[in-house]
Design an enzyme around this catalytic site. Structure first.
Site, PDB file in Angstrom:
ATOM      1  N   GLU A  79      -2.779   3.333  -0.760  1.00 49.37           N
ATOM      2  CA  GLU A  79      -1.551   2.539  -0.654  1.00 49.37           C
ATOM      3  C   GLU A  79      -1.246   1.705  -1.889  1.00 49.37           C
ATOM      4  O   GLU A  79      -0.886   0.527  -1.772  1.00 49.37           O
ATOM      5  CB  GLU A  79      -1.680   1.635   0.580  1.00 49.37           C
ATOM      6  CG  GLU A  79      -2.799   0.562   0.511  1.00 49.37           C
ATOM      7  CD  GLU A  79      -4.162   1.021   1.037  1.00 49.37           C
ATOM      8  OE1 GLU A  79      -4.442   2.230   0.984  1.00 49.37           O
ATOM      9  OE2 GLU A  79      -4.935   0.152   1.475  1.00 49.37           O
TER      10      GLU A  79
ATOM     11  N   HIS B 210       1.210   6.348   7.251  1.00 46.16           N
ATOM     12  CA  HIS B 210       0.066   5.442   7.189  1.00 46.16           C
ATOM     13  C   HIS B 210       0.123   4.580   5.920  1.00 46.16           C
ATOM     14  O   HIS B 210       0.067   3.353   5.993  1.00 46.16           O
ATOM     15  CB  HIS B 210      -1.219   6.274   7.242  1.00 46.16           C
ATOM     16  CG  HIS B 210      -2.467   5.468   7.142  1.00 46.16           C
ATOM     17  ND1 HIS B 210      -3.177   5.039   8.235  1.00 46.16           N
ATOM     18  CD2 HIS B 210      -3.134   4.994   6.066  1.00 46.16           C
ATOM     19  CE1 HIS B 210      -4.226   4.343   7.846  1.00 46.16           C
ATOM     20  NE2 HIS B 210      -4.227   4.299   6.519  1.00 46.16           N
ATOM     21  N   GLU B 211       0.254   5.241   4.776  1.00 47.30           N
ATOM     22  CA  GLU B 211       0.226   4.486   3.514  1.00 47.30           C
ATOM     23  C   GLU B 211       1.415   3.531   3.414  1.00 47.30           C
ATOM     24  O   GLU B 211       1.279   2.411   2.923  1.00 47.30           O
ATOM     25  CB  GLU B 211       0.191   5.431   2.306  1.00 47.30           C
ATOM     26  CG  GLU B 211      -0.968   6.430   2.301  1.00 47.30           C
ATOM     27  CD  GLU B 211      -2.335   5.827   2.592  1.00 47.30           C
ATOM     28  OE1 GLU B 211      -2.547   4.632   2.294  1.00 47.30           O
ATOM     29  OE2 GLU B 211      -3.197   6.546   3.136  1.00 47.30           O
TER      30      GLU B 211
ATOM     31  N   HIS C  69       0.760   0.334   5.160  1.00 51.81           N
ATOM     32  CA  HIS C  69      -0.067  -0.603   4.397  1.00 51.81           C
ATOM     33  C   HIS C  69       0.772  -1.568   3.552  1.00 51.81           C
ATOM     34  O   HIS C  69       0.261  -2.590   3.102  1.00 51.81           O
ATOM     35  CB  HIS C  69      -0.992   0.158   3.450  1.00 51.81           C
ATOM     36  CG  HIS C  69      -2.298   0.577   4.048  1.00 51.81           C
ATOM     37  ND1 HIS C  69      -3.178  -0.316   4.623  1.00 51.81           N
ATOM     38  CD2 HIS C  69      -2.897   1.794   4.113  1.00 51.81           C
ATOM     39  CE1 HIS C  69      -4.257   0.350   5.029  1.00 51.81           C
ATOM     40  NE2 HIS C  69      -4.114   1.631   4.745  1.00 51.81           N
TER      41      HIS C  69
ATOM     42  N   GLU D 149      -7.095  -1.501   8.058  1.00 49.89           N
ATOM     43  CA  GLU D 149      -6.948  -0.128   8.557  1.00 49.89           C
ATOM     44  C   GLU D 149      -6.589  -0.067  10.037  1.00 49.89           C
ATOM     45  O   GLU D 149      -5.851   0.825  10.452  1.00 49.89           O
ATOM     46  CB  GLU D 149      -8.211   0.687   8.254  1.00 49.89           C
ATOM     47  CG  GLU D 149      -8.500   0.846   6.760  1.00 49.89           C
ATOM     48  CD  GLU D 149      -7.382   1.528   5.966  1.00 49.89           C
ATOM     49  OE1 GLU D 149      -6.510   2.183   6.578  1.00 49.89           O
ATOM     50  OE2 GLU D 149      -7.372   1.379   4.725  1.00 49.89           O
TER      51      GLU D 149
ATOM     52  N   ASP E  68     -18.399   1.132   0.189  1.00 47.11           N
ATOM     53  CA  ASP E  68     -18.143   2.575   0.310  1.00 47.11           C
ATOM     54  C   ASP E  68     -19.088   3.217   1.329  1.00 47.11           C
ATOM     55  O   ASP E  68     -18.740   4.209   1.969  1.00 47.11           O
ATOM     56  CB  ASP E  68     -18.315   3.291  -1.041  1.00 47.11           C
ATOM     57  CG  ASP E  68     -17.091   3.119  -1.950  1.00 47.11           C
ATOM     58  OD1 ASP E  68     -16.032   2.700  -1.450  1.00 47.11           O
ATOM     59  OD2 ASP E  68     -17.214   3.398  -3.159  1.00 47.11           O
TER      60      ASP E  68
ATOM     61  N   TYR F  67     -10.958   2.015  11.334  1.00 44.11           N
ATOM     62  CA  TYR F  67      -9.627   2.542  11.649  1.00 44.11           C
ATOM     63  C   TYR F  67      -9.399   2.555  13.157  1.00 44.11           C
ATOM     64  O   TYR F  67      -8.412   2.038  13.662  1.00 44.11           O
ATOM     65  CB  TYR F  67      -9.485   3.989  11.131  1.00 44.11           C
ATOM     66  CG  TYR F  67      -9.402   4.121   9.633  1.00 44.11           C
ATOM     67  CD1 TYR F  67     -10.527   3.937   8.841  1.00 44.11           C
ATOM     68  CD2 TYR F  67      -8.213   4.442   8.997  1.00 44.11           C
ATOM     69  CE1 TYR F  67     -10.471   4.071   7.464  1.00 44.11           C
ATOM     70  CE2 TYR F  67      -8.141   4.572   7.613  1.00 44.11           C
ATOM     71  CZ  TYR F  67      -9.268   4.391   6.860  1.00 44.11           C
ATOM     72  OH  TYR F  67      -9.200   4.513   5.503  1.00 44.11           O
TER      73      TYR F  67
HETATM   74  N1  BES Z   1      -6.847   2.619   1.893  1.00 44.48           N
HETATM   75  C1  BES Z   1      -7.222   3.862   2.458  1.00 44.48           C
HETATM   76  C2  BES Z   1      -8.105   4.675   1.554  1.00 44.48           C
HETATM   77  C3  BES Z   1      -9.383   3.972   1.139  1.00 44.48           C
HETATM   78  C4  BES Z   1     -10.106   3.205   2.036  1.00 44.48           C
HETATM   79  C5  BES Z   1      -9.844   4.120  -0.135  1.00 44.48           C
HETATM   80  C6  BES Z   1     -11.276   2.569   1.619  1.00 44.48           C
HETATM   81  C7  BES Z   1     -11.010   3.491  -0.536  1.00 44.48           C
HETATM   82  C8  BES Z   1     -11.726   2.722   0.347  1.00 44.48           C
HETATM   83  C9  BES Z   1      -5.996   4.696   2.840  1.00 44.48           C
HETATM   84  O1  BES Z   1      -4.952   3.935   3.322  1.00 44.48           O
HETATM   85  C10 BES Z   1      -6.383   5.587   3.974  1.00 44.48           C
HETATM   86  O2  BES Z   1      -6.701   5.068   5.004  1.00 44.48           O
HETATM   87  N2  BES Z   1      -6.318   6.883   3.793  1.00 44.48           N
HETATM   88  C11 BES Z   1      -6.597   7.828   4.848  1.00 44.48           C
HETATM   89  C12 BES Z   1      -5.286   8.295   5.430  1.00 44.48           C
HETATM   90  C13 BES Z   1      -5.312   8.633   6.885  1.00 44.48           C
HETATM   91  C14 BES Z   1      -5.917   7.595   7.769  1.00 44.48           C
HETATM   92  C15 BES Z   1      -3.910   8.975   7.344  1.00 44.48           C
HETATM   93  C16 BES Z   1      -7.373   8.990   4.270  1.00 44.48           C
HETATM   94  O3  BES Z   1      -7.567   9.023   3.053  1.00 44.48           O
HETATM   95  O4  BES Z   1      -7.809   9.854   5.012  1.00 44.48           O
HETATM   96 ZN    ZN Z   2      -5.385   3.177   5.275  1.00 47.42          ZN
END
Ligand code: BES
Ligand code: ZN
Length: 641
Positions: free
Chosen positions: A295, A319-320, A323, A342, A399, A407
């Protein structure tokens, strides 16, 4: 009021003259309670030849104390050559590396800085080849093979490997970007132009332009983003454009055109304030992008796997976009409270789905989410710290705690308040929450007091909230209570899976003859639900039955990676050799961790040699974060999404 277990922890001082305390965020080495960044200017050359960013960063920092203390910033694998404070050379040293947080950059101030005063800290810095945030692609690694490409991914704690900063979501700063490159550049601000053309150097190469951007809304460090490559843009809505390689642009435009504005209208009808970032653009990255989406303000970064030609994966964009409120406007103050980003975003994403496709689609998405939650909890174990809503991340790498749990447990935390209070009352709270905390960072206790204060004068709601078990919500490991979901969309998926279960159990007589028409009228996610059911007994399938499954429903040929990855996973579970190489091909074609990590785990169980060979072959294809996580999965450590 509860306080986070991490509150006011004293860390061993790296320099005895410099006090390091972390008020809320245990994952930063910076002393952000002494000084706080108000504005950040980055001025970098994007050097494709040396695969580095080099230049300077200026942090405008406000002193929060009259004590005479130095400034400590986060830094990781950086080459820092000079530090000036208010234009004067300053003493600095880079402390020992402390895994996984990097090195403290200790800066001694030439004179005391009284509380409220702002100082300019100018740092000459270059990234190194150990940088964990940036991926540099050679022309051969791009789709048209003509030009190099680079992009950043800073969430969670990788901004510190791009430039020294207070790398904590508890600090927000406005940004100015000046980025010199031979190729078009995007950053997480509004574009203000491309100027100051410099012709190619005598020894060849290309001319460069300086691309500038301004971010007037204060953002957290992890939202810093930059990308540069052979990219072009097309309109997809009144305030939206999509950017991608020129050859892919039309497909991307077709997938997203007309979709964004209804999403934005849907969120704006639920939350307050209105969209704050002026434009909402999407950059479709090369296939090694490690997430589905990220996002980054003004430009969401997204995996090319959402461009499937059938608009069936654009929920990632819903989703994004969400955010823009949950995460970017109101931010979790530390990774321990990541669910606030999330969980809220899943909640809003599903409200968009309900607004556009109907309530049964919100439930359908929540059912798919519950399965992902089960997988993550199974992966960690039901009592694991990382299965809690608020996690203890002291000394840990955020991480490693990343999974579907924040989520989905986060979604259920919010959805249960919708059920408990009733939709109308809950809906009156949502705008209040976002309006109260816009431009700020919050933790779970802020959320709790905001909710309870809001309903303090409503006797009925108040008594419900007083009887609510907050400790259980925040600290109980494992599953949240499971609500009843509307089954409209999943009934036929479960029924078909049952037929297959009978078919493969040798001793049951059966007249079921699988046929392509079994899944007629299904959306792609119904195949996802069906295949996830199949996975729960996939080890009972013979290789021939896996073949029959794939051929009957066209799963072996599908362009939809959500479906293909589920089918191949079932094949790997069944130890069907014909799925081994296609699985290895899939993880060599797409670097999105959601697919890559589980697929490697399964491939390893089926054929470890092939898994290891495939990883070695694709090592350079993966983004550094993905490379590191798969390495941990294959050769020891970590669990996750
Ligand atoms: N912000 C996240 C991606 C992220 C989280 C990167 C933690 C690094 C550390 C992004 O918004 C996300 O949740 N992406 C999901 C999308 C899905 C839930 C629709 C993904 O990448 O799968
Ligand atoms: Zn997200």
């Amino acid at each position: 009021m509860h306080r986070s277990p991490a509150a006011m922890v004293t860390k061993p001082a790296v320099d005895p003259n410099i006090e390091i305390r972390t008020p809320r965020d245990p994952n930063t080495l910076s002393n952000y309670h002494n000084y706080v960044t108000r504005h950040t200017s980055v001025d970098f050359e994007i050097d494709f030849e040396r695969k580095r960013l080099a230049g300077k960063v200026v942090l405008k920092m406000e002193s929060l104390t009259d004590e005479s203390v130095g400034v400590v910033l986060d830094a990781s694998f950086l080459d820092i050559s000079d530090v000036k404070v208010n234009g004067q050379a300053a003493k600095f040293n880079v402390g020992d590396r402390l895994e996984p947080y990097g090195n403290p950059l200790n800066i001694t101030l030439p004179s005391e800085v009284p509380k409220g005063k702002i100082i300019d800290i100018e740092i000459a810095v270059a990234t190194t080849d150990k940088c964990t945030a940036l991926q540099w692609l050679t022309p051969a690694q791009t789709s048209n093979k003509k030009y190099p490409y680079m992009f950043s991914q800073c969430q969670a704690i990788h901004a510190r490997s791009v430039f020294p900063c207070q790398d904590t979501p508890d600090v927000k700063s406005t940004f100015s970007f000046a980025l010199r490159s031979p190729l078009p550049v995007l950053a997480s601000g509004l574009p203000t132009g491309a100027t100051d053309y410099q012709p190619p150097k005598k020894d060849g190469g290309s001319g460069t332009l300086k691309y500038t951007f301004e971010q007037h809304v204060a953002i957290t460090s992890y939202l810093f983003a930059v990308a540069s490559g052979d990219i072009a843009s097309a309109s997809i809505g009144p305030r939206s454009t999509v950017w991608s390689g020129p050859e892919e642009l039309l497909d991307c435009q077709r997938e997203l055109e007309g979709e964004i504005e209804p999403f934005m209208k849907a969120v704006e009808s639920i939350v307050k304030p209105s969209y704050q970032w002026t434009q909402y653009n999407v950059l479709i990255l090369p296939p090694s992008f490690p997430y589905g989406g990220m996002e980054n303000p003004v430009w969401t970064y997204a995996t090319p796997s959402i461009i499937s030609g059938d608009k069936q994966n654009i929920d990632v964009i819903a989703h994004e976009l969400s955010h823009s409120w949950s995460g970017n406007l109101v931010s979790a103050a530390s990774w321990e409270h990541f669910w606030l980003n999330e969980g809220w975003t899943m909640y809003l994403e599903r409200r968009i789905q309900a607004a556009i496709h109907g309530e049964e689609h919100r439930h359908f998405s929540a059912i798919i989410g519950w399965k992902a939650l089960e997988e993550s909890i199974k992966q960690y174990g039901e009592d694991h710290e990382y299965t809690k809503l608020i996690v203890d991340l002291k000394g840990k790498d955020p991480d490693d705690a990343f999974s579907s749990i924040p989520y989905e447990k986060g979604f259920h935390a919010l959805y249960q308040f919708e059920l408990l209070l009733g939709k109308d009352k809950w809906d009156s709270f949502i705008p209040h929450y976002f309006d109260t905390f816009k431009f700020k960072s919050v933790d779970s206790y802020d959320f709790k007091s905001c909710l309870t204060d809001f309903f303090a004068k409503d006797a009925e709601a108040n008594s419900k909230l007083e009887n609510f078990d907050w400790d259980k919500l925040f600290y109980a490991p494992g599953f949240p209570p499971k609500p009843d979901f509307d089954q409209t969309m999943v009934k036929s998926c479960y029924a078909l899976a049952d037929k297959w279960q009978h078919l493969i159990s040798a001793n049951s007589s059966n007249d079921f003859k699988p046929h392509a028409s079994d899944i007629k009228g299904w959306v792609a996610n119904q195949s996802v639900v069906f295949l996830e059911r199949i996975q729960s007994f996939a080890d009972k399938f013979s290789p021939e039955q896996i073949h029959l499954l794939g051929e009957t429903y066209g799963y072996t040929q599908t362009q939809n990676i959500e479906v293909l990855s589920r089918f191949l996973s079932a094949g790997l579970m069944a130890k069907a050799p014909e799925t081994y190489q296609p699985s290895a091909d899939l993880v060599g074609r797409i670097g999105r961790m959601k697919f890559v990590r589980p697929m490697y785990r399964l491939l390893e169980k089926a054929d470890r040699d092939l898994a290891v060979r495939t990883f070695e072959k694709n090592r350079d294809f993966y983004h550094p974060i993905c490379r590191q996580m798969v390495e941990k999965d294959l050769f020891g450590g970590g669990a996750g999404k």
